[in-house]
Design an enzyme around this catalytic site. Structure first.
Site, PDB file in Angstrom:
ATOM      1  N   MET A   1     -14.482 -27.913   8.470  1.00 10.76           N
ATOM      2  CA  MET A   1     -14.428 -29.155   7.684  1.00 10.76           C
ATOM      3  C   MET A   1     -13.132 -29.246   6.891  1.00 10.76           C
ATOM      4  O   MET A   1     -12.275 -28.370   6.978  1.00 10.76           O
ATOM      5  CB  MET A   1     -15.618 -29.224   6.729  1.00 10.76           C
ATOM      6  CG  MET A   1     -16.899 -29.674   7.379  1.00 10.76           C
ATOM      7  SD  MET A   1     -18.188 -29.877   6.125  1.00 10.76           S
ATOM      8  CE  MET A   1     -19.420 -30.779   7.076  1.00 10.76           C
TER       9      MET A   1
ATOM     10  N   ASP B   1     -12.674 -37.224  -4.598  1.00  9.31           N
ATOM     11  CA  ASP B   1     -11.815 -38.357  -4.959  1.00  9.31           C
ATOM     12  C   ASP B   1     -12.567 -39.692  -5.044  1.00  9.31           C
ATOM     13  O   ASP B   1     -12.290 -40.504  -5.923  1.00  9.31           O
ATOM     14  CB  ASP B   1     -10.579 -38.458  -4.049  1.00  9.31           C
ATOM     15  CG  ASP B   1     -10.939 -38.517  -2.580  1.00  9.31           C
ATOM     16  OD1 ASP B   1     -12.128 -38.342  -2.261  1.00  9.31           O
ATOM     17  OD2 ASP B   1     -10.031 -38.746  -1.759  1.00  9.31           O
ATOM     18  N   GLY B   2     -13.560 -39.893  -4.156  1.00  9.77           N
ATOM     19  CA  GLY B   2     -14.355 -41.131  -4.209  1.00  9.77           C
ATOM     20  C   GLY B   2     -15.099 -41.220  -5.535  1.00  9.77           C
ATOM     21  O   GLY B   2     -15.173 -42.287  -6.163  1.00  9.77           O
TER      22      GLY B   2
ATOM     23  N   ARG C   1     -24.213 -26.778 -21.869  1.00  3.35           N
ATOM     24  CA  ARG C   1     -24.172 -25.802 -22.971  1.00  3.35           C
ATOM     25  C   ARG C   1     -23.053 -26.131 -23.967  1.00  3.35           C
ATOM     26  O   ARG C   1     -23.225 -25.956 -25.168  1.00  3.35           O
ATOM     27  CB  ARG C   1     -24.009 -24.391 -22.401  1.00  3.35           C
ATOM     28  CG  ARG C   1     -25.223 -24.005 -21.534  1.00  3.35           C
ATOM     29  CD  ARG C   1     -25.889 -22.750 -22.013  1.00  3.35           C
ATOM     30  NE  ARG C   1     -27.164 -22.567 -21.327  1.00  3.35           N
ATOM     31  CZ  ARG C   1     -27.514 -21.441 -20.713  1.00  3.35           C
ATOM     32  NH1 ARG C   1     -26.678 -20.418 -20.678  1.00  3.35           N
ATOM     33  NH2 ARG C   1     -28.705 -21.327 -20.170  1.00  3.35           N
TER      34      ARG C   1
ATOM     35  N   ARG D   1      -0.321  -9.681  26.047  1.00  3.13           N
ATOM     36  CA  ARG D   1      -0.045  -8.640  25.043  1.00  3.13           C
ATOM     37  C   ARG D   1      -1.293  -7.828  24.735  1.00  3.13           C
ATOM     38  O   ARG D   1      -1.383  -7.167  23.720  1.00  3.13           O
ATOM     39  CB  ARG D   1       0.530  -9.285  23.784  1.00  3.13           C
ATOM     40  CG  ARG D   1       2.035  -9.544  23.885  1.00  3.13           C
ATOM     41  CD  ARG D   1       2.588 -10.182  22.626  1.00  3.13           C
ATOM     42  NE  ARG D   1       2.273 -11.606  22.569  1.00  3.13           N
ATOM     43  CZ  ARG D   1       1.445 -12.171  21.696  1.00  3.13           C
ATOM     44  NH1 ARG D   1       0.863 -11.467  20.783  1.00  3.13           N
ATOM     45  NH2 ARG D   1       1.216 -13.474  21.739  1.00  3.13           N
TER      46      ARG D   1
ATOM     47  N   ASP E   1     -13.227 -29.438   0.276  1.00  2.00           N
ATOM     48  CA  ASP E   1     -11.987 -29.757   1.012  1.00  2.00           C
ATOM     49  C   ASP E   1     -10.719 -29.333   0.267  1.00  2.00           C
ATOM     50  O   ASP E   1      -9.663 -29.227   0.868  1.00  2.00           O
ATOM     51  CB  ASP E   1     -11.908 -31.267   1.274  1.00  2.00           C
ATOM     52  CG  ASP E   1     -13.116 -31.771   2.040  1.00  2.00           C
ATOM     53  OD1 ASP E   1     -13.724 -30.974   2.769  1.00  2.00           O
ATOM     54  OD2 ASP E   1     -13.455 -32.966   1.903  1.00  2.00           O
TER      55      ASP E   1
HETATM   56  O1  F6P Z   1     -15.924 -33.801   1.559  1.00  3.29           O
HETATM   57  C1  F6P Z   1     -16.742 -32.767   1.960  1.00  3.29           C
HETATM   58  C2  F6P Z   1     -17.123 -32.922   3.411  1.00  3.29           C
HETATM   59  O2  F6P Z   1     -17.984 -31.835   3.754  1.00  3.29           O
HETATM   60  C3  F6P Z   1     -15.970 -33.018   4.403  1.00  3.29           C
HETATM   61  O3  F6P Z   1     -15.379 -31.781   4.684  1.00  3.29           O
HETATM   62  C4  F6P Z   1     -16.656 -33.661   5.579  1.00  3.29           C
HETATM   63  O4  F6P Z   1     -15.734 -34.372   6.368  1.00  3.29           O
HETATM   64  C5  F6P Z   1     -17.635 -34.608   4.922  1.00  3.29           C
HETATM   65  O5  F6P Z   1     -17.836 -34.120   3.600  1.00  3.29           O
HETATM   66  C6  F6P Z   1     -18.976 -34.719   5.614  1.00  3.29           C
HETATM   67  O6  F6P Z   1     -19.727 -35.653   4.918  1.00  3.29           O
HETATM   68  P1  F6P Z   1     -21.296 -35.868   5.111  1.00  3.29           P
HETATM   69  O7  F6P Z   1     -22.008 -34.705   4.517  1.00  3.29           O
HETATM   70  O8  F6P Z   1     -21.563 -37.139   4.378  1.00  3.29           O
HETATM   71  O9  F6P Z   1     -21.535 -35.943   6.582  1.00  3.29           O
END
Ligand code: F6P
Length: 329
Positions: free
Chosen positions: A173, A107-108, A29, A215, A131
């Site tokens: 995760m 990041d990738g 948009r 406790r 993450d």
């Molecule tokens: O980066 C996101 C994430 O869900 C991570 O938390 C986890 O380690 C990874 O991707 C799992 O990747 P995939 O879906 O390729 O198994």
């Protein structure tokens, strides 16, 4: 003054994150509102190398804000990391006369964006990953929704744990980052939180478990970050064994991919739209090789190499970090 950009592309790459669609909406948009043609690239860099590119209009993104996943599709593409792969991607961008690209991902994906920038393509990155492990942004798209999904599960597990006087280990995760474990454990009132940097002290943990039940606690929930485990040692299993050794029944739940999907929260929708808008404005200004981020509630731009080099610090108010142990009694 440089010539105004006329055509841009947008793709989502890597693990999907709730709010990616809101970001696509923001990009599409904003581009159209500024007389820039916008092309959706399907299946991330993989689709770019295969020419899966289509022009988008304002109505194509109607209703996107509330949708989880990514309507453009996503992929983790090893081929794009090769010289051959990048060449193919650039050829398609040139064939479609796409001068600038918005990359929405983790990041990738940002590293991939940098590879294109270094070869003369204008690129702006948008941080998206449940993450929340990307530096120079307080939040990445999807992390708030994932946190709330975990909390929903944790609350349910608490019911069963209390009903049966049991221990539970909830593995969440986060890749190598402990954000989701720390925030969900804190907000969900976990009795133990294990993040990748936690030093495991068996005696201390067993004492913690035994004293919790002494406790008169009716349940003991440990939240473990997946990234705390190593190929040699599964930390969730280790904590299960400690809970059993302390004399209590225990179950383990690995939440897995339910954490990635679902309706984005309001915060992730706002972030998606705002990042999408900001990324296009940066391309229009002629900027490239940067990521837009939310820093202290302001949109700031950081060079992608710096984003990739720097480590993300977990953002919780210091007051909370200081008192977590007090809250677990
Ligand atoms: O980066 C996101 C994430 O869900 C991570 O938390 C986890 O380690 C990874 O991707 C799992 O990747 P995939 O879906 O390729 O198994």
């Amino acid at each position: 003054m440089s010539k105004k950009i006329k055509k841009i592309g947008v793709l989502t790459s890597g693990g999907d994150a709730p709010g990616m669609n809101a970001a696509i909406r923001g990009v599409v948009r904003t581009a159209i509102s500024n007389d820039v043609d916008v092309y959706g690239i399907h299946w991330g860099y993989q689709g770019l190398m295969e020419g899966k590119i289509e022009q988008m209009n304002a109505r194509d993104v109607s209703g996107f804000g509330s949708l989880g996943g990514t309507k453009l599709g996503s992929a983790r593409s090893p081929e794009f990391k090769t010289e051959e792969g990048i060449k193919k991607a650039i050829e398609y961008l040139k064939a479609f006369e796409i001068e600038g690209l918005v990359v929405i991902g983790g990041d990738g994906s940002l590293r991939g964006a940098m590879d294109l920038h270094n070869r003369g393509i204008k690129v702006v990155g948008i941080p998206a990953s449940i993450d929340n492990d990307i530096a120079h942004t307080d939040f990445s798209i999807g992390s708030d929704t994932a946190l709330n999904t975990i909390l929903d599960a944790l609350d349910k597990i608490r019911d069963t744990a209390s009903a049966h006087y049991r221990g539970f280990v909830l593995e969440v995760m986060g890749n190598k980052n402990g954000y989701l474990a720390l925030t969900s454990g804190t907000a969900g009132g976990a009795e133990l939180i294990i993040v990748p940097s936690t030093k495991i002290d068996k005696d201390k943990i067993i004492h913690q478990i035994k004293s919790a039940f002494l406790r008169k606690k009716s349940s003991f929930i440990a939240v473990c970050a997946e990234g705390a485990s190593t190929p040699e040692q599964n930390i969730s299993d280790l904590i299960v064994s400690y809970i059993k050794e302390a004399g209590f029944e225990c179950r383990k739940t690995v939440l897995g991919h339910v954490q990635r999907g679902g309706k984005p929260t309001g915060r992730d929708r706002i972030l998606g739209n705002a990042f999408g808008h900001a990324a296009v404005i940066q391309l229009i200004k002629g900027n490239s090789g940067i990521m837009v981020g939310d820093v202290g509630n302001n949109i700031e731009c950081t060079p992608i190499p710096k984003v990739c080099e720097d480590t993300k610090n977990i953002k919780l108010p210091k007051e909370v970090l200081d008192v977590i142990d007090d809250l677990m009694i």
